[in-house]
Design an enzyme around this catalytic site. Structure first.
Site, short mmCIF file in Angstrom:
data_model
loop_
_atom_site.label_atom_id
_atom_site.label_comp_id
_atom_site.label_asym_id
_atom_site.label_seq_id
_atom_site.Cartn_x
_atom_site.Cartn_y
_atom_site.Cartn_z
N SER A 336 -5.68 -4.53 -3.03
CA SER A 336 -6.13 -3.71 -1.91
C SER A 336 -6.98 -4.53 -0.95
CB SER A 336 -6.87 -2.47 -2.45
OG SER A 336 -6.95 -1.46 -1.46
N ASP A 451 -0.69 0.81 -3.50
CA ASP A 451 -1.90 0.04 -3.82
C ASP A 451 -1.93 -0.39 -5.29
OD1 ASP A 451 -4.73 -0.55 -4.46
OD2 ASP A 451 -5.10 0.18 -2.44
#
Length: 586
Positions: A336, A451
């Site tokens: 991320s 993610d």
């Protein structure tokens, strides 16, 4: 697999059997068999009946636990005894064994094995110690492998600068211990190869086998390929067809693309290397091989950064403190927003350049405000992708001057995906795609990626398992209670009435983005705890006062990260000083 007979003299070359009386060796040779397994082939599989134990005579094999996904539990090198536990307990095989390289093993049947136990003093005691170690490690993946003793350099095409790479790598490896270099010699017969290597390994910390530019099938090249703990395969970008048609012996190699213009993605997928280095100029070759030498010597410092939205801006302060303390970091990884910062650093950016990119990309121009109707996500993600393309252009991961990986999550298979090759912007964008906030990212392989923090918000394991050196982990997921809104006070007056009308509560509860972030990282809490156990130094910036999209709080997050890193370094004391010296090649 192919089987053949062995002589007593051949058995005597095995460390396990060296020194046995000639009469006993001849009795063993009557029924002992040599089994040849090609790279990628299986010697046996979990659940098979155990009829023999084995000793590795040449090559490398790996113990694989049943999947999916399959997990490599250990690597078996020359002289290793294996498969004896199931034989002694008369049980089925508990794991599978396949050849990493073309390999040869000695097969000892039950009668032969029991004869060794009965006839050889000390064999039973040695066996008991080996079995005890196996039982203690049973079910544990090989997350921290030992550094390689033997490194081989071979060419995949006639134009590859194999000799130059081998020479440079030998020099840089020599900065970290005694290194012997063994090259091809027309006066040396294949039967002498193993004894030469054994003597070199006993007298040195590391052995480099210069395989030269001979084609596959040449005895010395094949010997180098089989006996290497790590294979460095050199190409100008287009390997000979023989390697592409039969790539199994190259799986897990260090692929060096030297002097060419790059390498096609389908070739990388075919070879399946563990790392790819694209080194175009002499300067890049020099820097790249120096980093490779530190990695192969177990002296390469790595940094892994967690996700956390704007909270992850604290990682910038963490890196500032590490840089000011003199650490040289060769390997970066993250997920991320941690992947964004890691990627910038892997390009070779200085702290000043990192600060400028963060300010320009996330503060001056907020990339997370291109909102859309929430049918698929809260934001389109176009501004974020445009930011990544502006920062990284068409740079590929394998072209970076530092090693880099990031992780995403495959929605269909529900597994983590580790990105070590491909377009840097695409890999980082997939790692950033927070479910519900960003739309899923479809890649060229048909995967739907989101993610990486969904499954692993602190991906230390992909870095730690290689045993290439100490790993520092920075995690910003340590937060306060969601119910108190990160400790912010109750609202008053008009704002309180508006809040109550919208949410039914007078408390400053988290915004939808924070709630989504906290919800999907709940599942990764266990992996974060495991990752922290694998890290050599853990830095935990407490950024409770920074929301997930509070990009304007960069100065506050920066200070928190710096202070957390300084405190962790002070607590670690002299232990981390050795990392600094190692990273500098002292």
């Amino acid at each position: 697999m192919a089987r053949g007979h062995l002589t007593a003299d051949a058995l005597a070359e095995l460390p396990l059997l060296a020194g046995l009386p000639q009469q006993l060796l001849e009795r063993l040779a009557v029924d002992a068999r040599e089994v040849h397994v090609e790279a990628g082939g299986w010697l046996f599989r979990a659940g098979d009946e155990a009829r023999a134990a084995y000793v590795v005579r040449s090559g490398r094999l790996e113990v694989v636990a049943a999947g999916p996904p399959a997990v490599v539990m250990g690597v078996l090198r020359r002289g290793t005894l294996f498969g004896e536990l199931a034989l002694l307990t008369d049980s089925a095989r508990s794991a599978s064994v396949r050849a990493r390289r073309d390999s040869s093993v000695v097969e000892l049947g039950r009668d032969q094995f029991e004869m060794l136990i009965d006839s050889v003093p000390g064999f039973a005691a040695s066996l008991a110690r080996s079995l005890g170690a196996q039982l203690a490690a049973r079910g544990q993946p090989a997350t921290a492998r030992s550094t390689p003793r033997t490194v081989a350099v071979i060419a995949l095409d006639a134009g590859a600068p194999c000799e130059a790479v081998a020479s440079r790598l030998a020099t840089t490896l020599g900065h970290h211990g005694r290194v012997a270099v063994l090259g091809s010699d027309p006066d040396r017969v294949p039967g002498d190869y193993m004894g030469l290597l054994d003597r070199a390994e006993r007298a040195n910390d590391r052995v480099l086998l210069a395989g030269g530019c001979a084609s596959r099938g040449e005895p010395w090249t094949d010997f180098c390929r089989q006996e290497a703990d790590v294979l460095v395969a050199v190409t100008r970008g287009v390997p000979d067809r023989t390697w592409i048609d039969s790539p199994a012996p190259l799986e897990g190699c260090e692929l060096v693309v030297a002097g060419g213009s790059g390498i096609a993605e389908h070739i990388v997928d075919t070879i399946a290397p563990r790392e790819v280095h694209v080194l175009r100029s002499d300067a890049e070759i020099e820097v790249g091989l120096a980093i490779a030498a530190r990695r192969l010597s177990g002296r390469s410092l790595g940094l892994v950064l967690s996700g956390g939205g704007a909270r992850a801006l604290a990682h910038v302060g963490v890196y500032d403190a590490l840089h000011d303390a003199g650490f040289v970091i060769d390997r970066f990884g993250g997920t991320s927003m941690g992947a964004v910062i890691s990627a910038i650093l892997a390009t070779g950016a200085t702290p000043r350049e990192l600060h400028a990119m963060i300010r320009n990309g996330f503060i001056a121009e907020n990339p997370s405000n291109d909102y859309t109707l929430p049918a698929y996500s809260l934001i389109r993600g176009r501004k974020t992708y445009a930011l990544l393309r502006a920062a990284f252009g068409s740079t590929r991961i394998e072209e970076l001057p530092r090693r880099f990986f990031c992780v995403s999550t495959d929605l269909q298979t529900r597994r983590s995906v580790v990105h070590r090759t491909g377009l840097l912007a695409d890999a980082v964008f997939a790692s950033l795609a927070i479910p519900g906030i960003f739309p899923p990212v479809a890649d060229s392989r048909g995967r739907m990626l989101v993610d990486g923090g969904v499954l692993d918000n602190l991906p230390v394991e992909p870095m730690a398992r290689t045993g290439e050196g100490p790993v520092i982990a920075a995690d910003v997921s340590q937060r306060g209670s969601a119910a108190t809104g990160n400790g912010r006070p109750r609202l008053n007056g008009l704002k309180r009435r508006v809040r109550r009308a919208l949410t039914g509560s007078e408390l400053t509860i988290p915004r939808v983005s924070d709630t989504l972030m906290r919800s999907f990282t709940i599942n990764s809490n266990d992996t974060v705890a495991a990752a922290l156990r694998h890290a050599d130094l853990v830095i935990l910036p407490r950024v409770d006062g920074v929301g997930m999209l509070d990009w304007k709080k960069f100065p506050q997050a920066l200070e928190i990260g710096q202070q957390a890193a300084l405190a962790a370094l002070e607590e670690a004391g002299e232990r981390v000083e050795t990392w600094t010296r190692r990273a500098k090649g002292a």
